[in-house]
Design an enzyme around this catalytic site. Structure first.
Site, short mmCIF file in Angstrom:
data_model
loop_
_atom_site.label_atom_id
_atom_site.label_comp_id
_atom_site.label_asym_id
_atom_site.label_seq_id
_atom_site.Cartn_x
_atom_site.Cartn_y
_atom_site.Cartn_z
N TYR A 131 -5.12 23.73 -3.57
CA TYR A 131 -5.10 23.64 -5.02
C TYR A 131 -6.50 23.30 -5.54
O TYR A 131 -7.12 22.34 -5.08
CB TYR A 131 -4.12 22.56 -5.49
CG TYR A 131 -3.90 22.62 -6.99
CD1 TYR A 131 -2.87 23.39 -7.51
CD2 TYR A 131 -4.74 21.96 -7.86
CE1 TYR A 131 -2.68 23.50 -8.87
CE2 TYR A 131 -4.57 22.06 -9.24
CZ TYR A 131 -3.54 22.83 -9.74
OH TYR A 131 -3.36 22.94 -11.10
N GLN A 192 3.90 24.30 -10.96
CA GLN A 192 4.42 25.63 -10.61
C GLN A 192 3.63 26.23 -9.43
O GLN A 192 4.20 26.96 -8.61
CB GLN A 192 4.43 26.57 -11.83
CG GLN A 192 3.09 26.81 -12.51
CD GLN A 192 2.75 25.77 -13.56
OE1 GLN A 192 3.22 24.62 -13.52
NE2 GLN A 192 1.90 26.13 -14.52
N ASN A 215 -4.00 17.07 -11.12
CA ASN A 215 -3.58 16.05 -12.07
C ASN A 215 -2.22 15.47 -11.66
O ASN A 215 -1.70 15.77 -10.59
CB ASN A 215 -3.54 16.63 -13.49
CG ASN A 215 -2.52 17.76 -13.63
OD1 ASN A 215 -1.60 17.89 -12.81
ND2 ASN A 215 -2.68 18.56 -14.64
N SER A 238 -11.50 7.98 -8.04
CA SER A 238 -12.61 7.74 -7.12
C SER A 238 -13.01 6.26 -7.08
O SER A 238 -12.82 5.54 -8.05
CB SER A 238 -13.81 8.59 -7.58
OG SER A 238 -14.74 8.68 -6.54
N GLN A 260 -20.04 7.18 -9.33
CA GLN A 260 -18.58 7.26 -9.16
C GLN A 260 -17.86 6.97 -10.47
O GLN A 260 -16.83 7.56 -10.76
CB GLN A 260 -18.11 6.32 -8.05
CG GLN A 260 -18.61 6.74 -6.67
CD GLN A 260 -18.39 8.22 -6.40
OE1 GLN A 260 -17.26 8.67 -6.27
NE2 GLN A 260 -19.47 8.99 -6.35
N HIS A 263 -16.78 9.87 -12.79
CA HIS A 263 -15.71 10.78 -12.40
C HIS A 263 -14.48 10.68 -13.30
O HIS A 263 -13.83 11.67 -13.60
CB HIS A 263 -15.26 10.49 -10.96
CG HIS A 263 -15.99 11.28 -9.92
ND1 HIS A 263 -15.93 12.64 -9.86
CD2 HIS A 263 -16.79 10.88 -8.91
CE1 HIS A 263 -16.67 13.06 -8.83
NE2 HIS A 263 -17.21 12.02 -8.24
N GLU A 328 -12.77 4.01 -0.85
CA GLU A 328 -12.96 5.42 -0.49
C GLU A 328 -14.38 5.63 0.06
O GLU A 328 -14.57 6.20 1.12
CB GLU A 328 -12.72 6.27 -1.74
CG GLU A 328 -12.85 7.75 -1.53
CD GLU A 328 -12.83 8.52 -2.84
OE1 GLU A 328 -13.05 7.89 -3.92
OE2 GLU A 328 -12.62 9.75 -2.81
N HIS A 329 -15.36 5.18 -0.71
CA HIS A 329 -16.77 5.26 -0.28
C HIS A 329 -17.31 3.85 -0.12
O HIS A 329 -17.08 3.01 -0.99
CB HIS A 329 -17.64 5.96 -1.33
CG HIS A 329 -17.14 7.30 -1.75
ND1 HIS A 329 -16.42 7.50 -2.92
CD2 HIS A 329 -17.23 8.51 -1.16
CE1 HIS A 329 -16.12 8.79 -3.02
NE2 HIS A 329 -16.58 9.43 -1.98
N ASP A 362 -21.02 13.51 -1.20
CA ASP A 362 -20.12 14.35 -2.02
C ASP A 362 -20.43 15.83 -1.81
O ASP A 362 -19.56 16.67 -1.98
CB ASP A 362 -20.32 14.03 -3.51
CG ASP A 362 -19.65 12.73 -3.90
OD1 ASP A 362 -18.77 12.28 -3.15
OD2 ASP A 362 -20.02 12.16 -4.94
N GLU A 416 22.33 3.90 27.45
CA GLU A 416 22.35 4.22 26.02
C GLU A 416 23.65 4.93 25.62
O GLU A 416 23.79 5.39 24.48
CB GLU A 416 21.12 5.07 25.67
CG GLU A 416 19.82 4.29 25.84
CD GLU A 416 18.59 5.01 25.34
OE1 GLU A 416 18.69 6.20 24.96
OE2 GLU A 416 17.51 4.39 25.33
N HIS A 421 23.60 13.47 28.53
CA HIS A 421 22.20 13.48 28.96
C HIS A 421 22.12 13.33 30.48
O HIS A 421 21.38 14.04 31.15
CB HIS A 421 21.44 12.32 28.30
CG HIS A 421 21.03 12.60 26.88
ND1 HIS A 421 21.94 12.85 25.88
CD2 HIS A 421 19.82 12.65 26.29
CE1 HIS A 421 21.30 13.04 24.74
NE2 HIS A 421 20.00 12.93 24.96
#
Lengths: 435, 435
Positions: A131, A192, A215, A238, A260, A263, A328-329, A362, A416, A421
């Site tokens: 995406y 969709q 999003n 971020s 950052q 963003h 994250e960073h 990045d 068991e 088995h």
């Protein structure tokens, strides 16, 4: 500069700081969005392509004649690309490729015991969907970061979905897709698009895994189709965490924090330092540099609402707090930064020293920029080649090897309560008669 | 034998068979359970230990004084264990260990370019929780299969949660936990156990990942806390797929089909063969062997409702259909079975040849028995050491190395409209002045 509120500076003990940072990570579920997304998925499953075309008109204001972007358009976009951008993308692709080559796994075989072969083979996923957001968030760099590891893994078909745009799809995105070896692009966005990738339509084949940012509708749809297909992590805003001492340059730290912050209004920029004077200098620099940023409004919101500087006397405590945050960073701007790598327990990507400015990662250094956010670096990894393969175990035993372990297997099976088995194994040596 | 309906035998073309097997994999969401689970999670987050104690009384009919099982009980359970069971568990643990040792990853470093160091380090998760079902589904083998890879990965604290039982916790489970190096066991089951592991209570610390099988409440709770913590796959009913030709023994094939059918009424046992006579002989054998199985009622339901034999003339088509099914367990009982490993694209664990009877893998061969079900082997792997680590990237650049790529980074950043990204890099070479 008046009117811009400074970034918060805390001088608290470790436990207090841990409570403060915990408040930043609370998650919220929006049931209204969940229901809307579910309805969209149902429509796509029922009505296929037609649902995608209808949603394109309704949500994107675009009347589509063809969901698929023509092959020639990708070729064209690459050829017509500005030369310096072409060179930059090629260099980025080259570095991403050389880094991710090192992530390839080969599986193994163990034939060390008589009559026994055991092993694991590594097999690429067959089809993957990526995406790519529309509008200003359509990043060519994101195409490279997602597509290159997938192709290196050996994915047969890598398709991109991206919202239809009145002005057509971003040329740099098309060019990056061409460069990265994307197999097809479809003009479909939102929940969709995720539904189409998970369940398939007349035009779009169902995939095995869906990756890429989006999003809240895209993220919610990914969660809802999880299980039918695999998904990558659901990316949050971020984050950058910086550990610095007096050896660091306030202006550079501030610039990295702002990189950052620009963003997303919900981005988080965090500095932990043992130097109060550095803390104060950075706070001042953040204000100064913020003033003339094009995305000032966004960066300012992130700085004021979600960012902070913490002053703590001990380096060990600085790392402890940062590991709790699991950013994250993570930039380590301490004297001898590399020596501290062992103290990093939770982080997506680590930038060592003054010249490893986060935006380098990045775009261009090669390590992935798709990274765990919101504290999930405690248990998640950067996107990599390993995300586009699965492992298959195998085992072979000779009759003699099986005979040697028959007793152990049947003992465990009967403990068991799984008689069938035990009998399956015994059937290799005796014939069971029905009563 | 009267009254037992035979396993279905299909003789259809490939496309028809693909449609038939697709009907078996539809998923259902139960909103009533979702809501109940959400309520339980909320209670545990609000009331901590007290909620766990209340639920133990309400759901399990047990009044607990202590959530934690005393250390000595584990030790005792191991010492008092039947000798043959002790030997079998030890052999299983040894094979699981030697196989999973081969899954360990080391990370890498690339220092091939002047002024640039890039790499990835592999770090264990700190705390992991393992759910172990109660009653007859309390399997010591499952403890070994989950705990051993976690401990090999380097997980610091591995805790088990399991429903309180009036008669006390299964001694074999306690013994297996001791053998596998589990750090603590808590008597708490159901959705409340998952909530405790995800969010923590006074007694139970929050973990980074939750693994292990469970009923629908456990599975739903795992999905709901996913994101706050990592989870393993949500396991569906057991499956076995067998590919066989005339060289196979009908009685052995039937015994292996039944070994999975006895797990669950929703289990699936599937044989694909190019031999109609083998198909008919296996169907007859399944009936014959079913009659005197202790878990006959369960196995019969699975055989009648969810299992089938498909006869297809071509080996290539047999593999194509099996790859579409992507079975949890796959037996290849063809002449020269190993030669076909390359045709396996989707499966959890592959058993090659006559003597690799599937239950061997459930207990003792060493490869994991926690495997992807319901077609998810298209994109998921067996549980392994890799599930208990995460990767952390790192990068370091010298000033000169950064200068060489400055233009490329700033070009890409500005193409994406991220000015602060470009300036962060440039701050290493020039000082930005506020306006």
């Amino acid at each position: 500069m008046r009117g811009i509120k400074m970034i918060k500076i805390y001088q608290e003990d470790l436990e207090t700081m841990k409570r403060i940072v915990a408040d930043y990570t609370e998650q919220v579920v929006d049931f209204e969005i969940e229901a809307k997304v579910q309805a969209i998925i149902t429509q796509v499953r029922k009505r296929g392509d037609q649902a995608l075309i209808d949603y394109a008109r309704q949500f994107d204001g675009v009347s589509l004649t063809d969901l698929k972007v023509a092959e020639e358009q990708l070729e064209q976009a690459w050829l017509q690309l500005d030369d310096s951008l072409k060179t930059s993308l090629k260099l980025a692709a080259q570095n991403i490729t050389s880094f991710h080559e090192l992530e390839k796994e080969k599986g193994f075989v163990d034939a060390s015991q008589a009559g026994i072969v055991r092993g694991q083979k590594v097999t690429p996923l067959k089809r993957v969907g990526l995406y790519v957001p529309g509008g200003t968030a359509a990043y060519p760099s994101t195409i490279l970061m997602n597509a290159i590891p997938a192709k290196l893994a050996g994915v047969e078909e890598l398709v991109v979905v991206t919202p239809p745009q009145k002005e057509g799809i971003n040329q740099a995105v098309l060019a990056a897709a061409k460069l990265a070896g994307v197999d097809a692009i479809y003009q479909v966005g939102g929940a969709q698009a995720i539904a189409a990738l998970a369940y398939g339509t007349e035009t779009i084949k169902p995939v095995d895994k869906i990756v890429g940012p989006g999003n809240i509708f895209v993220a919610t749809a990914k969660k809802q189709v999880f299980g039918t297909v695999a998904i990558d992590m659901v990316a949050g805003p971020s984050e950058i965490g910086i550990l610095a001492d007096d050896s660091a340059q306030a202006s550079e730290i501030a610039a990295d924090l702002l990189s950052q912050a620009e963003h997303d209004k919900r981005a988080r920029a965090m500095l932990i330092t043992n130097s109060l004077s550095l803390a104060q200098a950075v706070a001042k620099e953040v204000e100064r540099q913020l003033v003339n940023l094009p995305r000032k409004e966004i960066a300012q919101a992130a700085i004021m609402d979600r960012s902070f500087i913490a002053v703590m006397p001990q380096i060990a405590e600085m790392f402890d707090l940062m590991n709790t945050i699991a950013p994250e960073h993570l930039e380590i701007q301490l004297t001898e930064p590399t020596a501290y790598l062992g103290l990093v327990k939770n982080a997506g990507s680590v930038f060592l020293g003054r010249y490893a400015s986060e935006p380098l990662g990045d775009y261009l250094a090669g390590p992935n920029h798709v990274l765990p956010t919101g504290g999930t670096a405690r248990f998640s990894s950067p996107l990599g080649v390993y995300d586009f393969v699965k492992r298959i175990q195998f085992v072979q035993y000779s009759k003699e090897a099986l005979a040697e372990v028959e007793k152990a297997v049947t003992t465990l099976a009967r403990t068991e309560g799984l008689e069938a088995h035990a009998r399956a194994l015994e059937s290799r040596f005796t014939n069971y008669e029905g009563e």
